[in-house]
Design a protein around this motif. Structure first.
Motif, mmCIF file in Angstrom:
data_model
loop_
_atom_site.group_PDB
_atom_site.id
_atom_site.type_symbol
_atom_site.label_atom_id
_atom_site.label_comp_id
_atom_site.label_asym_id
_atom_site.label_seq_id
_atom_site.Cartn_x
_atom_site.Cartn_y
_atom_site.Cartn_z
ATOM 1 N N ASP A 38 0.829 -1.204 0.000
ATOM 2 C CA ASP A 38 0.000 0.000 0.000
ATOM 3 C C ASP A 38 0.865 1.257 0.000
ATOM 4 O O ASP A 38 0.599 2.197 -0.749
ATOM 5 C CB ASP A 38 -0.929 -0.009 1.220
ATOM 6 C CG ASP A 38 -1.910 1.132 1.202
ATOM 7 O OD1 ASP A 38 -2.733 1.189 0.270
ATOM 8 O OD2 ASP A 38 -1.853 1.987 2.113
ATOM 9 N N THR A 39 1.909 1.272 0.800
ATOM 10 C CA THR A 39 2.804 2.431 0.883
ATOM 11 C C THR A 39 3.508 2.670 -0.451
ATOM 12 O O THR A 39 3.604 3.810 -0.920
ATOM 13 C CB THR A 39 3.833 2.236 2.009
ATOM 14 O OG1 THR A 39 3.120 2.009 3.233
ATOM 15 C CG2 THR A 39 4.721 3.449 2.159
ATOM 16 N N ARG A 42 0.968 4.081 -2.902
ATOM 17 C CA ARG A 42 0.664 5.493 -2.602
ATOM 18 C C ARG A 42 1.777 6.410 -3.114
ATOM 19 O O ARG A 42 1.520 7.471 -3.673
ATOM 20 C CB ARG A 42 0.498 5.703 -1.098
ATOM 21 C CG ARG A 42 -0.812 5.223 -0.542
ATOM 22 C CD ARG A 42 -0.850 5.439 0.972
ATOM 23 N NE ARG A 42 -1.950 4.734 1.574
ATOM 24 C CZ ARG A 42 -3.169 5.236 1.757
ATOM 25 N NH1 ARG A 42 -3.411 6.473 1.400
ATOM 26 N NH2 ARG A 42 -4.118 4.531 2.315
ATOM 27 N N ARG A 43 3.027 5.989 -2.920
ATOM 28 C CA ARG A 43 4.172 6.769 -3.382
ATOM 29 C C ARG A 43 4.136 6.907 -4.904
ATOM 30 O O ARG A 43 4.382 7.991 -5.445
ATOM 31 C CB ARG A 43 5.475 6.096 -2.942
ATOM 32 C CG ARG A 43 6.709 6.929 -3.189
ATOM 33 C CD ARG A 43 7.968 6.293 -2.609
ATOM 34 N NE ARG A 43 7.839 5.995 -1.184
ATOM 35 C CZ ARG A 43 7.883 4.751 -0.674
ATOM 36 N NH1 ARG A 43 8.055 3.723 -1.448
ATOM 37 N NH2 ARG A 43 7.758 4.565 0.625
#
Length: 171
Positions: A38-39, A42-43
């Motif tokens: 997820d991170t 998002r990036r």
């Protein structure tokens, strides 16, 4: 009114504002996605002029209904995240579909393209389009082709004359 209701109204207004500013919006089911996946996703969204956010289905449904967008009510079930594409129509859909292919956990539910409801399959087709820069380069190449050919044709007699004069001068 309670503070909770006021907070929810602010979130609905935030969603409406983001949808209005977006060129495309992609709704995905993110069930099973790890924090690291997820991170990273998002990036990637942020680096490509898009934003990825999780909202409650009821608030999404309220915002879409207030914007007059129909057809999403039945699809807003389970876990739902939203990718807002601000720079172009393709980037958010492309990142979401690439992440879905990579992780096998993400699934595209549906989307909005210039404020109109589109099904998940159409978002996946949108994601297959080349980037805006590639499309512009192809268009310029296509437009430049006839001009280049015309320049070569118009230059040929002058070039032939120059070669003939050079041959005469060298005798």
């Amino acid at each position: 009114m309670s503070a909770n209701i006021e907070a929810k109204k602010l979130v609905v207004e935030e969603i409406k504002d983001k949808v209005s500013k977006s060129k495309s919006v992609t709704f995905v089911d993110y069930k099973g996605l790890t924090v690291a996946e997820d991170t990273a996703m998002r990036r990637e969204f942020k680096n490509n002029g898009a934003e990825y956010k999780v909202y409650k289905n009821t608030l999404l449904s309220l915002a879409l209904n207030e914007l007059g967008i129909k057809g999403a009510e039945n699809l807003l079930q389970g876990t739902t995240a939203v990718a807002f594409s601000y720079d172009d129509e393709v980037s958010g859909a492309k990142i979401a579909c690439e992440s879905a292919t990579k992780t096998k956990k993400l699934a595209v539910k549906f989307g909005l393209l210039n404020g109109n409801f589109v099904e998940g399959k159409e978002i996946e087709e949108l994601a297959k389009l080349p980037s805006k820069e590639v499309l512009i380069a192809k268009l310029l190449g296509t437009l430049n082709g006839p001009a280049s050919a015309l320049a070569r044709v118009l230059n040929a007699p002058t070039q032939g004359l120059a070669i003939a004069l050079n041959a005469i001068a060298s005798k």
